[in-house]
Design a protein around this motif. Structure first.
Motif, PDB file in Angstrom:
ATOM      1  N   GLU A   1      45.261  -9.491  56.334  1.00 58.14           N
ATOM      2  CA  GLU A   1      45.878 -10.304  56.658  1.00 58.14           C
ATOM      3  C   GLU A   1      45.988 -11.920  55.479  1.00 58.14           C
ATOM      4  OE1 GLU A   1      41.697 -10.881  57.984  1.00 58.14           O
ATOM      5  OE2 GLU A   1      42.772  -9.479  57.990  1.00 58.14           O
ATOM      6  N   ASP A   2      46.752 -13.042  56.759  1.00 64.76           N
ATOM      7  CA  ASP A   2      46.650 -14.136  56.535  1.00 64.76           C
ATOM      8  C   ASP A   2      45.927 -15.389  56.462  1.00 64.76           C
ATOM      9  OD1 ASP A   2      47.259 -16.074  54.819  1.00 64.76           O
ATOM     10  OD2 ASP A   2      48.862 -16.756  56.469  1.00 64.76           O
ATOM     11  N   VAL A   3      44.502 -15.164  55.633  1.00 65.92           N
ATOM     12  CA  VAL A   3      43.538 -16.191  55.922  1.00 65.92           C
ATOM     13  C   VAL A   3      43.738 -17.453  54.938  1.00 65.92           C
ATOM     14  CG1 VAL A   3      41.402 -15.952  55.633  1.00 65.92           C
ATOM     15  CG2 VAL A   3      42.285 -14.073  55.516  1.00 65.92           C
ATOM     16  N   SER A   4      43.203 -18.750  55.415  1.00 66.28           N
ATOM     17  CA  SER A   4      43.414 -19.715  55.624  1.00 66.28           C
ATOM     18  C   SER A   4      42.184 -20.189  54.140  1.00 66.28           C
ATOM     19  CB  SER A   4      43.415 -20.484  56.374  1.00 66.28           C
ATOM     20  OG  SER A   4      43.473 -22.423  55.907  1.00 66.28           O
ATOM     21  N   VAL A   5      42.183 -19.953  53.319  1.00 63.92           N
ATOM     22  CA  VAL A   5      41.601 -20.218  52.013  1.00 63.92           C
ATOM     23  C   VAL A   5      41.572 -20.542  50.937  1.00 63.92           C
ATOM     24  CG1 VAL A   5      39.475 -18.627  50.296  1.00 63.92           C
ATOM     25  CG2 VAL A   5      40.431 -18.245  52.883  1.00 63.92           C
ATOM     26  N   ALA A   6      40.694 -21.889  50.235  1.00 66.78           N
ATOM     27  CA  ALA A   6      41.417 -22.317  48.954  1.00 66.78           C
ATOM     28  C   ALA A   6      42.067 -21.283  48.088  1.00 66.78           C
ATOM     29  CB  ALA A   6      41.118 -23.450  48.553  1.00 66.78           C
ATOM     30  N   LYS A   7      42.966 -21.651  47.314  1.00 69.90           N
ATOM     31  CA  LYS A   7      43.211 -20.564  46.150  1.00 69.90           C
ATOM     32  C   LYS A   7      42.379 -20.281  45.475  1.00 69.90           C
ATOM     33  CE  LYS A   7      48.161 -20.913  46.476  1.00 69.90           C
ATOM     34  NZ  LYS A   7      49.436 -21.139  45.304  1.00 69.90           N
ATOM     35  N   GLU A   8      41.904 -21.327  44.567  1.00 69.69           N
ATOM     36  CA  GLU A   8      39.973 -21.591  43.864  1.00 69.69           C
ATOM     37  C   GLU A   8      39.059 -20.540  44.757  1.00 69.69           C
ATOM     38  OE1 GLU A   8      40.475 -25.468  45.579  1.00 69.69           O
ATOM     39  OE2 GLU A   8      42.148 -23.846  44.720  1.00 69.69           O
TER      40      GLU A   8
ATOM     41  N   GLY B   1      26.338  -1.052  48.900  1.00 69.44           N
ATOM     42  CA  GLY B   1      25.255  -2.301  48.071  1.00 69.44           C
ATOM     43  C   GLY B   1      26.282  -2.748  47.270  1.00 69.44           C
ATOM     44  N   VAL B   2      26.939  -1.896  47.073  1.00 72.15           N
ATOM     45  CA  VAL B   2      28.268  -2.961  45.714  1.00 72.15           C
ATOM     46  C   VAL B   2      29.248  -4.560  46.407  1.00 72.15           C
ATOM     47  CG1 VAL B   2      29.563  -2.538  43.618  1.00 72.15           C
ATOM     48  CG2 VAL B   2      27.973  -0.562  44.471  1.00 72.15           C
ATOM     49  N   ALA B   3      28.627  -5.442  45.389  1.00 66.87           N
ATOM     50  CA  ALA B   3      29.622  -6.422  45.396  1.00 66.87           C
ATOM     51  C   ALA B   3      29.543  -7.143  44.557  1.00 66.87           C
ATOM     52  CB  ALA B   3      28.435  -7.275  45.880  1.00 66.87           C
ATOM     53  N   LYS B   4      30.748  -8.226  44.350  1.00 67.27           N
ATOM     54  CA  LYS B   4      31.759  -7.890  43.112  1.00 67.27           C
ATOM     55  C   LYS B   4      32.536  -9.725  43.648  1.00 67.27           C
ATOM     56  CE  LYS B   4      35.771  -5.270  42.879  1.00 67.27           C
ATOM     57  NZ  LYS B   4      36.548  -4.218  42.285  1.00 67.27           N
ATOM     58  N   TYR B   5      32.753 -10.609  42.347  1.00 64.24           N
ATOM     59  CA  TYR B   5      32.679 -11.660  43.263  1.00 64.24           C
ATOM     60  C   TYR B   5      34.240 -11.793  42.577  1.00 64.24           C
ATOM     61  CZ  TYR B   5      28.057 -13.687  44.232  1.00 64.24           C
ATOM     62  OH  TYR B   5      26.865 -13.323  44.833  1.00 64.24           O
ATOM     63  N   TYR B   6      34.588 -12.782  43.026  1.00 63.45           N
ATOM     64  CA  TYR B   6      36.283 -12.806  42.774  1.00 63.45           C
ATOM     65  C   TYR B   6      36.951 -13.752  43.140  1.00 63.45           C
ATOM     66  CZ  TYR B   6      38.362  -8.542  41.936  1.00 63.45           C
ATOM     67  OH  TYR B   6      39.021  -6.723  41.740  1.00 63.45           O
ATOM     68  N   ILE B   7      38.205 -14.168  42.833  1.00 64.61           N
ATOM     69  CA  ILE B   7      38.617 -16.097  42.863  1.00 64.61           C
ATOM     70  C   ILE B   7      39.605 -15.116  44.389  1.00 64.61           C
ATOM     71  CG2 ILE B   7      40.336 -17.672  42.522  1.00 64.61           C
ATOM     72  CD1 ILE B   7      37.473 -17.821  41.448  1.00 64.61           C
ATOM     73  N   PHE B   8      39.761 -16.193  45.029  1.00 59.72           N
ATOM     74  CA  PHE B   8      40.652 -15.631  46.238  1.00 59.72           C
ATOM     75  C   PHE B   8      42.192 -15.432  45.657  1.00 59.72           C
ATOM     76  CE2 PHE B   8      43.659 -16.842  49.923  1.00 59.72           C
ATOM     77  CZ  PHE B   8      42.683 -15.836  50.435  1.00 59.72           C
ATOM     78  N   ALA B   9      43.066 -15.791  45.294  1.00 59.05           N
ATOM     79  CA  ALA B   9      43.651 -16.407  44.460  1.00 59.05           C
ATOM     80  C   ALA B   9      44.569 -14.852  43.859  1.00 59.05           C
ATOM     81  CB  ALA B   9      44.203 -17.748  43.567  1.00 59.05           C
ATOM     82  N   ASN B  10      43.011 -14.121  43.272  1.00 59.46           N
ATOM     83  CA  ASN B  10      43.899 -12.817  42.350  1.00 59.46           C
ATOM     84  C   ASN B  10      43.696 -11.700  43.809  1.00 59.46           C
ATOM     85  OD1 ASN B  10      43.106 -14.327  40.255  1.00 59.46           O
ATOM     86  ND2 ASN B  10      41.015 -13.855  39.887  1.00 59.46           N
ATOM     87  N   LEU B  11      43.377 -12.384  44.743  1.00 59.92           N
ATOM     88  CA  LEU B  11      44.043 -10.845  45.649  1.00 59.92           C
ATOM     89  C   LEU B  11      45.418 -11.011  45.902  1.00 59.92           C
ATOM     90  CD1 LEU B  11      41.263 -11.644  48.219  1.00 59.92           C
ATOM     91  CD2 LEU B  11      41.296  -9.449  46.691  1.00 59.92           C
ATOM     92  N   LEU B  12      45.692  -9.705  45.686  1.00 56.51           N
ATOM     93  CA  LEU B  12      47.188  -9.194  46.638  1.00 56.51           C
ATOM     94  C   LEU B  12      47.406  -9.427  47.649  1.00 56.51           C
ATOM     95  CD1 LEU B  12      47.911  -6.469  43.946  1.00 56.51           C
ATOM     96  CD2 LEU B  12      48.483  -8.904  43.345  1.00 56.51           C
TER      97      LEU B  12
END
Length: 684
Positions: free
Chosen positions: A136-143, A154-165
């Motif tokens: 869904e469209d989430v209001s989050v800053a790109k960076e 228990g696996v987790a990884k860090y991302y930058i929001f702008a990289n999500l498709l």
């Protein structure tokens, strides 16, 4: 034992008052909080007037709500957002896509091309799912940094929001993947198959984000520093602001819990008891000195204490459960109701005593007491003729306006601006005003419960078509006409000196109802010219005349006339003489004449209104005996009658001044001259 019981019976009224006083004191003290009270009163922006203040013990400086709110906002901004990656969706979508591909192109493609197309579709889908497709469209800053946690692991990884498709982002890339010439004839089919089966595998985990935020928020420290014992907090002459204000607030909040213990609990309670006793004692002394009739009436005495306790009870309950709604309590309904039943002075005095009692427990006690006392004064000054409904609405609007203006003034004094002004507090004042409109039904309830009478009931009693007044008009028409004249005179006089005109009028209408029992013995009802007193002796005639007071009281009680009106029947002759028959007896009888046989039993008038009735009744009745009345005769006549009453001490128990008596004389002269259509005699 008999003497003891007799003594109790004789002093039962005093015993009841003492009992009520003790119960009221204990109940009020029970309602009050029992912690220690910080002995210094301070306000932000004001100068510290007392001596230098040193810390009595170690204490932590509490953060303000503003500071905590800022830290919470910073925490929210700095926290990563948590998203869930569902790997099962990728597997299921891939399988569905390949199944649909097989159904769409079973034999229409050569095996080599079909295999290449199948691999291309699977690879494109895998690449998208490896990056992550947002649901869904989430209001989050790109960076903004986010945490992508794999579902059910228990696996987790860090991302930058702008990289999500997103679906919009992959539209063009999918088209490009099938732009080669070998795929071009089937591009639209492949695209349709692709988007029919692709499903987002990344979703914003709102519940988990809130859980993490609340967990981190709990780690925010409520304190900002520590003040050591004996460290100076503020010096005399310094302004209470900034960290000094913060330290003082922290000390005040902690003081009660630090000071309280089992040993000094009793001392705290004792202090409350003494203060409450002093306040209630002032109220009792006021009643005893200035409102003796109310003091002697246990029902009225109880009514006043009941209202004080109710106001304190409501306020303490609000303070305990919702202190932010303190100003919603319609405290000004207390003076309004007491004024409706008694008088303005008693209403204001009781209101001030109640506010002083509440000043022990409310926050910002000076501000609270100032607001409530000013509003109480406005209530007393503005509320008049409560039986006119519009007056109550106007008064409530004025009281609400005073609350708002005074609160606004205090706020800008403390803060120096209106940036953080709590506008919702104005809403509380408006609700408080609306609650005051409940005064009308409350007055009715009190009338029925305590047997009191207000101006609203007086208006009903003033209706000359009421059962009792119609009975008076039928049985004693002359007396009824006399009562109407007296009512008009009394109302005019009361208006002129600021007394209760409605009460004076109603008292005048009912003051002679006792004459209904023997109407023909009173000259105004002797229409046939026959005077039955000619057949009686002076003493017996005087007794019949005097008994009309007792008969009136009896008739009034039988018809449920309020005591406040019956007082006019009791007092309208005071302790005066039936002078005509007294003189007759004195002239006809040798020796001493017992003056008490010709004297009314009293009591004397004890209020302005009852005094007005005595003057108006005597003047109106006697004015009919003047032969050839003119202005001079009428003026001298009024002076003579009222001066005699004054010299006889008939007005000693009433709160009426010589000046007011002179004003009443002028009113009566003016009215009587108009009634008899007299003109001033001009000299030749």
């Amino acid at each position: 034992m008999r003497k003891f019981i007799s003594a109790i019976y004789e002093h039962h009224s005093l015993i009841y008052k003492v009992f009520l006083f003790v119960i009221s004191t204990l109940f009020i003290v029970y309602l009050f909080p029992k912690g220690g009270s910080f002995k210094y009163d301070f306000e932000k922006g004001k100068v510290w007037q007392t001596e230098n203040l040193y810390a009595p013990f170690d204490f932590a400086v509490q953060k303000t709500q503003v500071q905590i709110s800022i830290e919470e906002e910073l925490l929210k901004e700095g926290m990563p957002y948590y998203f869930t990656l569902d790997t099962i969706i990728a597997s299921n979508s891939s399988q569905k896509l390949l199944n649909e591909f097989e159904l769409t192109f079973p034999d229409s493609l050569n095996p080599d091309l079909k295999n290449r197309c199948r691999l291309k579709l699977a690879k494109t889908l895998a690449e998208i799912y490896n990056v992550g497709l947002l649901a869904e469209d989430v209001s989050v800053a790109k960076e903004k940094e986010i945490v992508l946690k794999v579902k059910n692991s228990g696996v987790a990884k860090y991302y930058i929001f702008a990289n999500l498709l997103t679906t919009e982002k992959i539209q063009e890339s999918v088209q490009e993947n099938f732009s080669d010439s070998i795929y071009n004839p089937y591009k639209n089919y492949f695209t349709a198959i692709f988007f029919n089966n692709i499903k987002a595998n990344v979703s914003f985990d709102k519940a988990f984000n809130e859980e993490i935020y609340e967990e981190e928020k709990r780690k925010i420290l409520p304190t900002v520093g520590l003040v050591k014992e004996n460290a100076i907090i503020i010096s005399k002459g310094e302004v209470v602001e900034g960290d000094k204000f913060q330290k003082l607030q922290s000390l005040r909040e902690l003081y009660a819990s630090q000071v309280w213990n089992e040993s000094n609990y009793n001392w705290i309670v004792l202090g409350y008891v003494i203060l409450v006793v002093l306040a209630l004692l002032m109220l009792i002394l006021f009643l005893k000195k200035y409102r003796i009739s109310i003091y002697n009436n246990n029902r009225k005495f109880t009514f006043i204490f009941f209202n004080v306790i109710i106001m304190i009870f409501i306020t303490t309950v609000i303070l305990k459960y919702q202190p932010a709604y303190l100003y919603i309590v319609p405290l000004c309904i207390l003076p309004l109701i007491l004024k409706a039943f008694f008088d303005a002075r008693l209403g204001l005095f009781t209101h001030v005593i109640t506010v002083l009692l509440l000043g022990f427990i409310v926050p910002n006690s000076y501000e609270y007491m100032f607001l409530q006392i000013i509003a109480g004064i406005i209530t007393i000054l503005s509320v008049s003729e409560l039986y006119k409904r519009v007056n109550l609405f106007i008064s409530v609007a004025q009281i609400t306006g005073v609350y708002i203006v005074a609160y606004f003034s205090f706020y800008i004094i403390h803060e120096g601006n209106i940036v953080e002004l709590r506008w919702e507090t104005f809403g509380l004042f408006i609700l408080c005003g609306l609650a005051m409109l409940f005064a009308q039904p409350l007055i009715y309830i009190y009338e029925k419960t305590f047997g009191l009478v207000s101006d609203v009931s007086l208006l009903e009693l003033s209706d000359t078509n009421s059962k009792l007044l119609k009975l008076l008009a039928d049985k004693a028409p002359g007396t009824f006409h006399h009562s109407l004249n007296v009512a008009n005179l009394a109302e005019a006089a009361a208006n002129e000196i600021g007394a209760n005109a409605m009460l004076a009028r109603v008292g005048a209408l009912y003051h002679d109802i006792g004459k209904m029992k023997e109407p023909t013995y009173f000259i105004e009802n002797q229409s046939n010219g026959i005077n039955p007193h000619n057949e009686l002796g002076p003493k017996e005639s005087a007794r019949i005349i005097i008994d009309h007071v007792l008969n009136g009281i009896e008739i009034a009680k039988k018809h449920n006339v309020p005591d406040r009106v019956i007082d006019f029947i009791r007092t309208h002759h005071g302790t005066s003489l039936v002078y005509y028959f007294y003189s007759l007896e004195k002239n006809n009888k040798e020796g001493e004449v017992n003056i008490e046989d010709f004297q009314y039993n009293g009591p004397k008038p004890f209020s302005k209104e009852t005094s007005i009735l005595m003057m108006c009744d005597s003047v109106e009745a006697a004015s009919k005996s003047i032969k050839n009345p003119d202005y001079t005769k009428m003026s001298d006549f009024v002076e003579q009658i009222i001066d005699k009453q004054k010299n006889d001490g008939q007005f000693l128990n009433a709160d009426i001044t010589f000046k007011e008596i002179e004003v009443i004389k002028k009113v009566l002269k003016h009215k009587l001259i108009n009634m008899y259509h007299l003109r001033i005699e001009y000299p030749d």
